[in-house]
Motif scaffolding. Structure first.
Motif, PDB file in Angstrom:
ATOM      1  N   MET A  99      28.572 -24.458  11.956  1.00 55.02           N
ATOM      2  CA  MET A  99      27.186 -24.470  11.461  1.00 55.02           C
ATOM      3  C   MET A  99      27.096 -23.550  10.257  1.00 55.02           C
ATOM      4  O   MET A  99      27.721 -22.495  10.227  1.00 55.02           O
ATOM      5  N   SER A 100      26.300 -23.950   9.284  1.00 51.60           N
ATOM      6  CA  SER A 100      26.284 -23.199   8.036  1.00 51.60           C
ATOM      7  C   SER A 100      24.896 -22.652   7.693  1.00 51.60           C
ATOM      8  O   SER A 100      23.883 -23.301   7.968  1.00 51.60           O
ATOM      9  N   LYS A 103      23.203 -25.409   3.095  1.00 51.44           N
ATOM     10  CA  LYS A 103      23.429 -26.833   3.410  1.00 51.44           C
ATOM     11  C   LYS A 103      24.704 -27.358   2.772  1.00 51.44           C
ATOM     12  O   LYS A 103      24.864 -27.289   1.551  1.00 51.44           O
ATOM     13  N   GLU A 105      26.175 -30.576   3.956  1.00 50.06           N
ATOM     14  CA  GLU A 105      26.024 -31.573   5.014  1.00 50.06           C
ATOM     15  C   GLU A 105      27.252 -32.417   5.330  1.00 50.06           C
ATOM     16  O   GLU A 105      27.421 -32.859   6.457  1.00 50.06           O
ATOM     17  N   GLN A 106      28.096 -32.618   4.324  1.00 49.72           N
ATOM     18  CA  GLN A 106      29.267 -33.465   4.590  1.00 49.72           C
ATOM     19  C   GLN A 106      30.290 -32.781   5.483  1.00 49.72           C
ATOM     20  O   GLN A 106      31.132 -33.450   6.070  1.00 49.72           O
ATOM     21  N   CYS A 108      29.502 -29.725   7.619  1.00 52.04           N
ATOM     22  CA  CYS A 108      29.010 -29.033   8.815  1.00 52.04           C
ATOM     23  C   CYS A 108      27.501 -29.149   8.948  1.00 52.04           C
ATOM     24  O   CYS A 108      26.807 -29.530   8.022  1.00 52.04           O
ATOM     25  N   GLU A 109      27.035 -28.773  10.136  1.00 53.52           N
ATOM     26  CA  GLU A 109      25.605 -28.822  10.416  1.00 53.52           C
ATOM     27  C   GLU A 109      24.920 -27.600   9.814  1.00 53.52           C
ATOM     28  O   GLU A 109      25.536 -26.549   9.699  1.00 53.52           O
ATOM     29  N   PRO A 110      23.628 -27.740   9.508  1.00 53.26           N
ATOM     30  CA  PRO A 110      22.888 -26.522   9.129  1.00 53.26           C
ATOM     31  C   PRO A 110      22.693 -25.654  10.370  1.00 53.26           C
ATOM     32  O   PRO A 110      22.653 -26.182  11.484  1.00 53.26           O
TER      33      PRO A 110
END
Ligand code: UDP
Length: 236
Positions: A99-100, A103, A105-106, A108-110
């Protein structure tokens, strides 16, 4: 088990192993094994990873870069490390999520607190990348903040030193290790545990910290079982 949900902070530098830059696959494999030992016991594991093996925002000025730009580069470095650790953990047979704080998106998840907690409850190892997502902070601050947000029992700062000492043990042969110390004593003695922002966040939220040697196999498991390893920092 003494701890049910832990936040493990790993520095980016540690991932270099004996190299001068980048990632050492053996270190990744070694850390994945250590994390697996605790995850297998049903312990919920969240990891914050640094980026110092690739880029630190503080070095930006020396390189003629703008600090804010440099800090975002550092955050991206932590995502690279997070992806590498994710890969190593999955090779070891664990389920994971990256998770990041920014953002991306390609890959990892926010970061969303409730979702992170849900992943942990389902037994996934959750890696938090991109620090807190803002410049002028460190991944130590991210470790403290994320630990508080997900209600972790403790922040485990894995280093190559086996605790907090009266002086730098790599420079001073007379340095003594503390097995326990209070937040107040760390301030008053001017000891170096984490940067002050990260440290104060833990203190103000009553979140204990353990500084320990991550390179000794079995240490992480011993800690979650409640054995005395490294230095425990508590309110009193
Ligand atoms: N960083 C940032 N905000 C954060 C976390 C990290 O700007 O919330 C940047 C900062 O430039 C930092 C770099 O990312 O120098 C890498 O993180 P850090 O130095 O904490 O990594 P470590 O020393 O643990 O390898």
């Amino acid at each position: 088990m003494k701890y049910k949900r832990i936040l493990l902070k790993l520095s980016g530098e540690a991932l270099m192993g004996d190299k001068q830059f980048g990632l050492d696959p053996q270190m990744l494999e070694r850390y994945a094994k250590e994390i697996k030992k605790v995850a297998e016991q049903g312990i919920q594991v969240a990891v914050v990873i640094g980026g110092g093996n690739i880029f630190r925002g503080g070095d930006a000025l020396a390189n003629g870069l703008d600090r804010v730009q440099g800090d975002y580069m550092g955050m991206l470095a932590t995502i690279i490390n997070g992806m590498a650790l994710q890969n190593a953990l999955e090779k070891a047979g664990l389920y994971t999520r990256l998770m990041s704080g920014i953002k991306v998106e390609q890959v990892c998840e926010p970061f969303i607190t409730r979702r992170a907690v849900r992943h942990l409850e389902k037994g996934r190892v959750v890696i938090f990348g991109a620090g807190i997502g803002s410049p002028y902070f460190t991944t130590d601050s991210a470790a403290s903040l994320r630990a508080i947000e997900i209600k972790a029992d403790v922040v485990l700062k894995g280093t190559r030193v086996d605790g907090v000492y009266t002086a730098d043990p790599e420079k001073d042969a007379n340095a003594q290790r503390f097995s326990n110390i209070s937040f107040e004593e760390v301030y008053s003695k001017g000891l170096n545990v984490m940067d002050m922002t990260a440290f104060t966040l833990c203190k103000e939220n009553g979140l204990p910290i353990i500084v320990f040697d991550m390179n000794t196999p079995g240490n992480l498991l011993k800690i979650v079982k409640g054995e005395e390893v490294g230095t425990l920092i508590t309110m009193n």
